[in-house]
Design an enzyme around this catalytic site. Structure first.
Site, PDB file in Angstrom:
ATOM      1  N   CYS A  63      -7.293   3.380   1.869  1.00 28.30           N
ATOM      2  CA  CYS A  63      -7.717   2.591   0.865  1.00 28.30           C
ATOM      3  C   CYS A  63      -6.488   1.418   0.593  1.00 28.30           C
ATOM      4  CB  CYS A  63      -7.605   3.255  -0.522  1.00 28.30           C
ATOM      5  SG  CYS A  63      -8.934   4.322  -0.890  1.00 28.30           S
ATOM      6  N   HIS A  64      -5.300   1.802   0.657  1.00 26.79           N
ATOM      7  CA  HIS A  64      -3.975   0.947   0.493  1.00 26.79           C
ATOM      8  C   HIS A  64      -2.979   1.099   1.465  1.00 26.79           C
ATOM      9  CE1 HIS A  64      -6.104   0.889  -3.531  1.00 26.79           C
ATOM     10  NE2 HIS A  64      -6.013  -0.432  -3.443  1.00 26.79           N
TER      11      HIS A  64
END
Length: 192
Positions: free
Chosen positions: A153-154
Site C-alpha cells: 500500500c505505502h
C-alpha cells in the site's frame, strides 16, 4: 391543663407520623429510582460484552509441524490475518546483528519471541501504518529489501523479525499473546 397537654401529645404524634410517612415515601422513591436505573444500566453494560462469535474466536490453535524453516504461513485470528514464520539460523543471525538503536521501534528478536523458541515468530499480519496486509507470508510473495514483509500500500518494509525498517509504518508488526501447547502447536490469544 390536661387537655392542652393531651392536645400537644396528639400533635407531636401526628407530626411524628407525618415524618415517618414522608421518610417512607422518600425511601420508596429512591429505591424505585435505583431499581429503574439498574434496569437501564444492566442491559447497556451487557451489550458492551463481546458477542458469541467473537468469544468463539478468542483463541486460535495453530499447527506448526508443516512450516519448514524459512517458510511463513498466513492464517486468521479474530478475523484478522496472522503470520507465523519459522526462521532459519541465518535469519536469526541477521536480525540479531542489527543494532536495536538503529530501529524506529527498537525490539530484539528475543523480545518478540518466546524463550527457547526464537525460531518461531508470531505476528498480526496488519501493517501498523494504515492497516493493509503486508506481503511475505505466502510462497513467492515480495518480502521487501529486508527479507521479512513488504506492505504494497505505502511501501513499509519489515525485516525477518517483523520490525519496521523502512516506510511510513510507525511500529513493528504486533505480536499477539500466545503460548506453546506442545513443540508443534501454539494457542494464539492465550496468556501464559
Amino acid at each position: 391543663m390536661a387537655t392542652v397537654e393531651h392536645q400537644h401529645r396528639e400533635e407531636a404524634l401526628a407530626e411524628d407520623q407525618g415524618h415517618r410517612r414522608r421518610d417512607f415515601i422518600n425511601i420508596a422513591a429512591v429505591s424505585f429510582a435505583g431499581v429503574g436505573a439498574a434496569a437501564v444500566i444492566v442491559p447497556v453494560i451487557s451489550q458492551m460484552n463481546p458477542s458469541a462469535d467473537v468469544l468463539a474466536l478468542a483463541t486460535s490453535e495453530v499447527d506448526l509441524s508443516a512450516i519448514k524453516p524459512g517458510q511463513a504461513i498466513k492464517t486468521i485470528y479474530r478475523k484478522q490475518p496472522l503470520f507465523v514464520r519459522h526462521l532459519t539460523p541465518q535469519e536469526i543471525a541477521a536480525v540479531n546483528a542489527v543494532p536495536t538503536g538503529s530501529l524506529r521501534d527498537p525490539q530484539t528478536l528475543a523480545e518478540r519471541t518466546k524463550p527457547g523458541k526464537q525460531e518461531w515468530l508470531v505476528t498480526m499480519g496488519v501493517c501498523t501504518h494504515l492497516g493493509c496486509v503486508p506481503l511475505g507470508a505466502g510462497e513467492g510473495e515480495n518480502r521487501g529489501p529486508f527479507g521479512g514483509y513488504f506492505c504494497p500500500c505505502h511501501g513499509s518494509a519489515y525485516d525477518a523479525a517483523a520490525r519496521i525498517r523502512q516506510g511510513p509504518a510507525p511500529k513493528n508488526l504486533e505480536v499477539p499473546d500466545y503460548v506453546f501447547r506442545s513443540d508443534t502447536k501454539i494457542e494464539v490469544g492465550a496468556k501464559a
